[in-house]
Design a protein around this motif. Sequence first.
Motif, PDB file in Angstrom:
ATOM      1  N   ASP A 161       0.793  -1.234   0.000  1.00 18.77           N
ATOM      2  CA  ASP A 161       0.000   0.000   0.000  1.00 18.77           C
ATOM      3  C   ASP A 161       0.822   1.278   0.000  1.00 18.77           C
ATOM      4  O   ASP A 161       0.278   2.343   0.323  1.00 18.77           O
ATOM      5  CB  ASP A 161      -0.944  -0.007   1.213  1.00 18.77           C
TER       6      ASP A 161
ATOM      7  N   ILE B 231       0.414   4.694   2.279  1.00 15.82           N
ATOM      8  CA  ILE B 231      -0.625   4.289   3.236  1.00 15.82           C
ATOM      9  C   ILE B 231      -0.058   3.214   4.156  1.00 15.82           C
ATOM     10  O   ILE B 231      -0.211   3.269   5.380  1.00 15.82           O
ATOM     11  CB  ILE B 231      -1.885   3.779   2.516  1.00 15.82           C
TER      12      ILE B 231
ATOM     13  N   GLU C 194       0.492   3.031   8.194  1.00 13.45           N
ATOM     14  CA  GLU C 194      -0.092   1.920   8.954  1.00 13.45           C
ATOM     15  C   GLU C 194       0.986   1.157   9.720  1.00 13.45           C
ATOM     16  O   GLU C 194       0.726   0.673  10.837  1.00 13.45           O
ATOM     17  CB  GLU C 194      -0.855   1.001   8.001  1.00 13.45           C
TER      18      GLU C 194
ATOM     19  N   ARG D 289      -9.417   7.152  -4.916  1.00 13.20           N
ATOM     20  CA  ARG D 289     -10.364   7.562  -3.885  1.00 13.20           C
ATOM     21  C   ARG D 289     -11.679   6.811  -3.998  1.00 13.20           C
ATOM     22  O   ARG D 289     -12.234   6.664  -5.090  1.00 13.20           O
ATOM     23  CB  ARG D 289     -10.640   9.059  -3.999  1.00 13.20           C
TER      24      ARG D 289
ATOM     25  N   TRP E 205      -5.666   8.403  -3.283  1.00 15.02           N
ATOM     26  CA  TRP E 205      -6.216   8.187  -1.945  1.00 15.02           C
ATOM     27  C   TRP E 205      -5.041   7.918  -1.026  1.00 15.02           C
ATOM     28  O   TRP E 205      -4.246   7.008  -1.264  1.00 15.02           O
ATOM     29  CB  TRP E 205      -7.166   7.002  -1.968  1.00 15.02           C
ATOM     30  N   THR E 206      -4.899   8.721   0.011  1.00  9.27           N
ATOM     31  CA  THR E 206      -3.715   8.685   0.850  1.00  9.27           C
ATOM     32  C   THR E 206      -4.032   8.190   2.252  1.00  9.27           C
ATOM     33  O   THR E 206      -5.188   8.018   2.631  1.00  9.27           O
ATOM     34  CB  THR E 206      -3.107  10.096   0.956  1.00  9.27           C
ATOM     35  N   TRP E 207      -2.963   7.998   3.044  1.00  8.70           N
ATOM     36  CA  TRP E 207      -3.148   7.656   4.456  1.00  8.70           C
ATOM     37  C   TRP E 207      -4.003   8.702   5.151  1.00  8.70           C
ATOM     38  O   TRP E 207      -4.862   8.367   5.966  1.00  8.70           O
ATOM     39  CB  TRP E 207      -1.773   7.552   5.124  1.00  8.70           C
TER      40      TRP E 207
ATOM     41  N   HIS F 186      -6.368  10.591   3.871  1.00  6.24           N
ATOM     42  CA  HIS F 186      -7.778  10.400   3.513  1.00  6.24           C
ATOM     43  C   HIS F 186      -8.373   9.217   4.269  1.00  6.24           C
ATOM     44  O   HIS F 186      -9.499   9.285   4.760  1.00  6.24           O
ATOM     45  CB  HIS F 186      -7.904  10.126   2.010  1.00  6.24           C
ATOM     46  N   LYS F 187      -7.629   8.131   4.333  1.00  3.78           N
ATOM     47  CA  LYS F 187      -8.161   6.896   4.911  1.00  3.78           C
ATOM     48  C   LYS F 187      -8.425   7.028   6.400  1.00  3.78           C
ATOM     49  O   LYS F 187      -9.432   6.520   6.910  1.00  3.78           O
ATOM     50  CB  LYS F 187      -7.175   5.747   4.649  1.00  3.78           C
ATOM     51  N   TYR F 188      -7.551   7.763   7.097  1.00  2.49           N
ATOM     52  CA  TYR F 188      -7.632   7.749   8.562  1.00  2.49           C
ATOM     53  C   TYR F 188      -8.000   9.084   9.200  1.00  2.49           C
ATOM     54  O   TYR F 188      -8.433   9.086  10.353  1.00  2.49           O
ATOM     55  CB  TYR F 188      -6.296   7.263   9.142  1.00  2.49           C
TER      56      TYR F 188
END
Length: 420
Positions: free
Chosen positions: A87, A90, A94, A136, A320-322, A324-326
């Motif tokens: 990933d 990302i 993580e 995204r 879509w980045t870290w 955005h995800k978190y």
Amino acid sequence: MRTAPGTAGAAAEPGSAPDAGRWPGLAEVPDVPARALVAKRIFLAAVRGLRVRVHLPGGRVVGGGGFGDPVMRIVRPDEFYRRIGADGLIGFGEAWMTGAWDADDPTGVLTVFARRLDRLVPKPLQRLRRWAVAVRPVDEENTPSGARGNISRHYDLSNDLFALFLDETMTYSSALFEPGDELADAQRRKIDAVLDAAAVGAGTRVLEIGTGWGELALRAAGRGAEVVTITLSEEQRTLARRRFEEAGVADRVDVRLCDYREVSGTYDAVVSVEMIEAVGERYWPAYFAAIDRALAPGGRACVQSITMADDRMRAARDTWTWMHKYVFPGGLIPSTEAIDDALAEHTRLRVVQRRDFGPHYAETLRLWREGFLARAEEVERLGFDATFRRMWEFYLAYCEAGFRAGYLGVSQLTLARRVR
């Protein structure tokens, strides 16, 4: 209290495996041996030319830095390379969340990487970027309903959480420092600069797009202005209303749960502090058109925005980045060129004054991060587990590094109508 993944139940020990029920997908390490091997080779080749010392198990040290340079510890190499192999950035974030890598000074480590971000991956492999980065999710699109969900995921976590690391003004944007300032002083200076730029005074009708927790509206009301302030966060509206009542200005401040696209009426001044980053590129025209419609003849607006270089923004626009995800789903940091283009194509407004103060944001974030870490036990008592706390530390360090490296900036943009 609204909860995000990982916020309920007993806290885990830092670096322990995330609870699979609270952090779906994070507890399982990706099984990608070939990609992990490629990631290992790229990572080790990249850090050899950086001023960071990477400590590996067994005492091996990689990196071009000296003893005074920041140290990154790879605690579980197999997991670390598998995560970044699967990933990319990302997975890098993580791996911090799970404790696969660690650092006493994560901001220092991340600043080194941020300064060389465009050169970490060899150029031949950069051509494969479009197939390697995540796209995204459709459900993070900033439609009126999607924007409410995206805002809620961050700002409705808990007012008590934000109160632990913000200053007494509850201001969640870059401060503007002068020598000797405490953070609250610098936040009030920033707010006053915005109000001054928009010519807010006694009798001014003010629209604020993005309430935060109410400090700007409070200070505008203190100048004798009449304020309508809008937010999509129920938690923020609740606390802001209480603050307006306690300050005795509730009769001059109307706080509404409202999308910027739904605003009606005209105002002498429109202000919006670090709201545009959550709007999304597709909706920048609608955002600026809403400001244009709301602004009375002769009025002025002031927009404070985090910014990045135009070429970097265009490269990041569909990824879509870290983050955005978190942390901030659905957003995109604009460039000043993109803002100028949106204004020229969709409004009668133009930038007539610009103040840049990116280094002040680095200092703001440093103080937030230190405050958050100092209150870790209280964060835990609010129900936020160890994985969340490592995530939040990484978020603050990651942002601070971006500003320290000059990868990110912040600007106050004064807008007025074009003179024909």
